[in-house]
Design an enzyme around this catalytic site. Structure first.
Site, PDB file in Angstrom:
ATOM      1  N   HIS A   1       5.372  -8.530  -0.311  1.00 14.08           N
ATOM      2  CA  HIS A   1       4.706  -9.214   0.792  1.00 14.08           C
ATOM      3  C   HIS A   1       4.259 -10.604   0.375  1.00 14.08           C
ATOM      4  O   HIS A   1       3.932 -10.844  -0.779  1.00 14.08           O
ATOM      5  CB  HIS A   1       3.528  -8.411   1.355  1.00 14.08           C
TER       6      HIS A   1
ATOM      7  N   ASP B   1      -3.922  -9.864   7.945  1.00 13.84           N
ATOM      8  CA  ASP B   1      -4.499  -9.095   6.846  1.00 13.84           C
ATOM      9  C   ASP B   1      -5.876  -8.604   7.283  1.00 13.84           C
ATOM     10  O   ASP B   1      -6.680  -9.393   7.791  1.00 13.84           O
ATOM     11  CB  ASP B   1      -4.617  -9.975   5.599  1.00 13.84           C
TER      12      ASP B   1
END
Length: 159
Positions: free
Chosen positions: A110, A41
């Site tokens: 996700h 991320d």
């Protein structure tokens, strides 16, 4: 970051995660198989924060296929084992949001894997006060959900 357009769902052509899977947008890949893609991320909550996505586009838990859902969560086990070896976290939060109302920003299913280091701060999103609920309301809600599950199960059995 590409945000959802008001009042319109993303198409796969608009989806930033679909573009990452296709290689149109760079990412820091940590895992890939035929069903899922996992990457770091770029707005991490903690060091090691990673995302796992199905390669087939699905916006949320209501839309994802059982096969893709299973593949994402099977991959999560592989990745948390690797996190443990590489980083030695004391714990890992697995978090998945469904819809704008709970702050899902990218409209592609996700799973966040957010490790906590032994010397790291507590993850704010995992620390909430335990306040006893209204047991009558909890029982009513539980009964309604259980009935809906049973109804869905009965419909699947008839097919």
């Amino acid at each position: 970051m590409l945000l959802p357009r008001h009042g319109r769902r993303f198409s796969m052509d608009d989806c930033i995660f679909c573009k990452i899977v296709k290689g149109d947008i760079p990412s820091i890949k940590i895992y890939e198989d035929e069903h899922v893609f996992a990457f770091m991320d770029i707005n991490p909550v903690s060091e090691g924060h990673a995302l796992i996505i199905p390669k087939l586009h699905a916006e949320n838990l209501w839309e994802i296929s059982e096969a893709s859902l299973s593949a994402v969560h099977t991959a999560s086990k592989t990745i948390v084992r690797a996190m443990k070896k590489a980083m030695g976290p004391v714990s890992v939060a697995a978090i998945q949001l469904n819809g704008k109302g709970v702050n899902q920003i990218v409209m592609h299913y996700h799973l966040h894997l957010i490790p906590r280091a032994s010397d790291g701060e507590a993850l704010k999103l995992t620390a909430w006060e335990m306040i006893p609920g209204d047991m009558d309301a909890i029982n009513r809600t539980g009964a309604a959900i259980a009935a809906a599950v049973e109804n869905d199960y009965d419909q699947k059995e008839r097919k």
